[in-house]
Design a protein around this motif. Structure first.
Motif, PDB file in Angstrom:
ATOM      1  N   LEU A  70       0.837  -1.207   0.000  1.00 15.73           N
ATOM      2  CA  LEU A  70       0.000   0.000   0.000  1.00 15.73           C
ATOM      3  C   LEU A  70       0.865   1.248   0.000  1.00 15.73           C
ATOM      4  CD1 LEU A  70      -2.953  -0.629   2.498  1.00 15.73           C
ATOM      5  CD2 LEU A  70      -2.946  -0.853   0.022  1.00 15.73           C
ATOM      6  N   ALA A  71       1.905   1.244   0.805  1.00 16.64           N
ATOM      7  CA  ALA A  71       2.764   2.415   0.917  1.00 16.64           C
ATOM      8  C   ALA A  71       3.491   2.720  -0.386  1.00 16.64           C
ATOM      9  CB  ALA A  71       3.777   2.206   2.052  1.00 16.64           C
ATOM     10  N   GLU A  72       3.753   1.689  -1.193  1.00 15.73           N
ATOM     11  CA  GLU A  72       4.512   1.876  -2.420  1.00 15.73           C
ATOM     12  C   GLU A  72       3.636   2.323  -3.594  1.00 15.73           C
ATOM     13  OE1 GLU A  72       6.274  -1.905  -3.041  1.00 15.73           O
ATOM     14  OE2 GLU A  72       7.523  -1.828  -1.233  1.00 15.73           O
ATOM     15  N   ALA A  73       2.322   2.132  -3.507  1.00 13.11           N
ATOM     16  CA  ALA A  73       1.427   2.416  -4.631  1.00 13.11           C
ATOM     17  C   ALA A  73       0.998   3.884  -4.644  1.00 13.11           C
ATOM     18  CB  ALA A  73       0.202   1.518  -4.569  1.00 13.11           C
ATOM     19  N   GLY A  99      -2.089   0.545  11.069  1.00 13.06           N
ATOM     20  CA  GLY A  99      -1.752   1.614  12.006  1.00 13.06           C
ATOM     21  C   GLY A  99      -0.373   2.210  11.770  1.00 13.06           C
ATOM     22  N   SER A 100       0.584   1.391  11.366  1.00 11.95           N
ATOM     23  CA  SER A 100       1.935   1.915  11.122  1.00 11.95           C
ATOM     24  C   SER A 100       1.940   2.877   9.937  1.00 11.95           C
ATOM     25  CB  SER A 100       2.915   0.763  10.872  1.00 11.95           C
ATOM     26  OG  SER A 100       2.530   0.020   9.717  1.00 11.95           O
ATOM     27  N   LEU A 101       1.118   2.596   8.927  1.00 11.22           N
ATOM     28  CA  LEU A 101       1.007   3.518   7.791  1.00 11.22           C
ATOM     29  C   LEU A 101       0.355   4.825   8.238  1.00 11.22           C
ATOM     30  CD1 LEU A 101      -0.183   1.082   4.961  1.00 11.22           C
ATOM     31  CD2 LEU A 101       2.146   1.775   5.538  1.00 11.22           C
ATOM     32  N   SER A 103       0.410   6.188  11.226  1.00  8.47           N
ATOM     33  CA  SER A 103       1.295   6.978  12.086  1.00  8.47           C
ATOM     34  C   SER A 103       2.333   7.747  11.287  1.00  8.47           C
ATOM     35  CB  SER A 103       1.992   6.063  13.103  1.00  8.47           C
ATOM     36  OG  SER A 103       2.863   5.154  12.442  1.00  8.47           O
ATOM     37  N   LYS A 104       2.670   7.259  10.096  1.00 16.17           N
ATOM     38  CA  LYS A 104       3.663   7.927   9.243  1.00 16.17           C
ATOM     39  C   LYS A 104       3.020   8.775   8.151  1.00 16.17           C
ATOM     40  CE  LYS A 104       5.522   3.924   8.355  1.00 16.17           C
ATOM     41  NZ  LYS A 104       6.387   2.822   7.854  1.00 16.17           N
ATOM     42  N   GLY A 105       1.688   8.760   8.055  1.00 14.94           N
ATOM     43  CA  GLY A 105       1.019   9.495   6.988  1.00 14.94           C
ATOM     44  C   GLY A 105       1.358   8.943   5.618  1.00 14.94           C
ATOM     45  N   ALA A 106       1.595   7.633   5.549  1.00  9.77           N
ATOM     46  CA  ALA A 106       2.095   7.030   4.308  1.00  9.77           C
ATOM     47  C   ALA A 106       1.065   7.028   3.184  1.00  9.77           C
ATOM     48  CB  ALA A 106       2.556   5.597   4.582  1.00  9.77           C
ATOM     49  N   LEU A 107      -0.227   7.128   3.517  1.00  9.76           N
ATOM     50  CA  LEU A 107      -1.266   7.083   2.485  1.00  9.76           C
ATOM     51  C   LEU A 107      -1.893   8.456   2.235  1.00  9.76           C
ATOM     52  CD1 LEU A 107      -3.106   3.774   3.502  1.00  9.76           C
ATOM     53  CD2 LEU A 107      -1.087   4.090   2.041  1.00  9.76           C
ATOM     54  N   LEU A 108      -1.387   9.471   2.888  1.00  3.47           N
ATOM     55  CA  LEU A 108      -1.961  10.809   2.780  1.00  3.47           C
ATOM     56  C   LEU A 108      -1.960  11.313   1.342  1.00  3.47           C
ATOM     57  CD1 LEU A 108      -2.990  13.346   4.322  1.00  3.47           C
ATOM     58  CD2 LEU A 108      -0.610  14.123   4.358  1.00  3.47           C
ATOM     59  N   GLY A 109      -3.132  11.707   0.871  1.00  2.00           N
ATOM     60  CA  GLY A 109      -3.245  12.308  -0.453  1.00  2.00           C
ATOM     61  C   GLY A 109      -3.343  11.323  -1.603  1.00  2.00           C
ATOM     62  N   VAL A 137     -10.829   8.574   5.549  1.00  2.00           N
ATOM     63  CA  VAL A 137     -10.653   9.875   6.199  1.00  2.00           C
ATOM     64  C   VAL A 137      -9.477   9.863   7.165  1.00  2.00           C
ATOM     65  CG1 VAL A 137     -11.730  11.509   7.794  1.00  2.00           C
ATOM     66  CG2 VAL A 137     -13.076  10.532   5.924  1.00  2.00           C
ATOM     67  N   HIS A 138      -9.365   8.824   7.968  1.00  4.09           N
ATOM     68  CA  HIS A 138      -8.294   8.783   8.969  1.00  4.09           C
ATOM     69  C   HIS A 138      -6.917   8.617   8.334  1.00  4.09           C
ATOM     70  CE1 HIS A 138     -10.384   8.868  12.902  1.00  4.09           C
ATOM     71  NE2 HIS A 138     -11.416   8.493  12.159  1.00  4.09           N
ATOM     72  N   HIS A 139      -6.863   8.021   7.156  1.00  3.25           N
ATOM     73  CA  HIS A 139      -5.593   7.890   6.452  1.00  3.25           C
ATOM     74  C   HIS A 139      -5.309   9.091   5.551  1.00  3.25           C
ATOM     75  CE1 HIS A 139      -3.828   4.024   7.429  1.00  3.25           C
ATOM     76  NE2 HIS A 139      -5.003   3.434   7.346  1.00  3.25           N
ATOM     77  N   GLY A 140      -6.277   9.978   5.367  1.00  3.56           N
ATOM     78  CA  GLY A 140      -6.081  11.099   4.460  1.00  3.56           C
ATOM     79  C   GLY A 140      -6.179  10.697   3.005  1.00  3.56           C
TER      80      GLY A 140
END
Length: 246
Positions: A70-73, A99-101, A103-109, A137-140
């Motif tokens: 998910l973080a890479e896409a 949760g780890s994603l 906390s780092k805002g990895a999916l924001l935007g 919403v919580h992941h942005g």
């Protein structure tokens, strides 16, 4: 700069959602603007329970999604059947592990769209999308609805899955209904449209052209260096505004 990478992720107990997911991939590929990959959510039910439920055997050629992927896409199209108007436990369990994603805002935007399967026309295709929005919403994440781009979505001669919230299929109370050509075409259109939106969000920022009114660097106060997170959020805001200018 390479093409944006979009993941189509599905959970399918009887194969209906898998068929729609494959149509979504074809739509993404048809655009020629993105790279698309198909994944499935991990199963949480034991094999003996699935056997008693007469579940369709899982396609082992389709890999299971992980939080790292998910973080890479650059974007996601997610599909699943409804469970009383909400997402099934398998999908919720996976997102509970992100949760780890978060906390780092990895999916924001990043953009995300959805598609569904229900037993009946009024079985919850729209409420399933609505009830899943808090995860976005919580992941942005940016929710990208389908709208009404296909004439089949106005069809009153037959029951057709899908809505402005996303593509879909009506499976029947016993699961005997297969996805129709109308539902498959709607899913392909969703894939094409989602590719266009993702490309707009990932477009490189235009370089600023200096003007005669710009002050020399020596007279311009140096602003405080923004954090990586605030800079990323501002880029997201600027790109989101640009969607409404084109």
């Amino acid at each position: 700069m390479g093409k944006p990478k979009i993941l189509v992720i599905y959970y399918s107990m009887y194969g209906h959602v898998k068929t729609i997911a494959e149509a979504e991939v074809r739509g993404l590929q048809k655009s020629g603007k993105v790279d698309a990959a198909l994944y499935q959510f991990p199963e949480t039910l034991p094999g003996d329970i699935l056997e008693k439920m007469h579940a369709t055997p899982r396609d082992t050629s389709v890999p299971e999604i992980t939080t790292e992927l998910l973080a890479e896409a650059d974007g996601f199209l997610v599909g699943f059947p409804t469970r009383f108007g909400v997402a099934p436990a398998q999908v919720k369990a996976f997102f509970d592990a992100t949760g780890s994603l978060w906390s780092k805002g990895a999916l924001l935007g990043k953009p995300m769209g959805m598609f569904f399967s229900t037993a009946s026309q009024h079985g919850g295709q729209e409420s399933t999308a609505f009830s899943f929005l808090p995860h976005l919403v919580h992941h942005g994440l940016i929710y990208v609805p389908l709208g009404m781009p296909s004439p089949y979505m106005y069809d009153t001669d037959a029951i057709v899955g899908g809505s402005p919230w996303g593509g879909g299929v009506i499976a029947g109370s016993d699961g005997s209904l297969e996805p129709t050509f109308k539902e498959i075409e709607i899913a392909e259109i969703q894939g094409e449209k989602f590719a266009e939106i993702t490309c707009k969000l990932n477009a490189p920022e235009p370089s600023k052209t200096p003007t005669t009114s710009d002050k020399p660097a020596s007279e311009t106060p140096k602003p405080a260096s923004p954090s990586k997170e605030s800079g990323r959020f501002q880029r997201f805001v600027d790109k989101f505004k640009n969607l409404f200018k084109s």
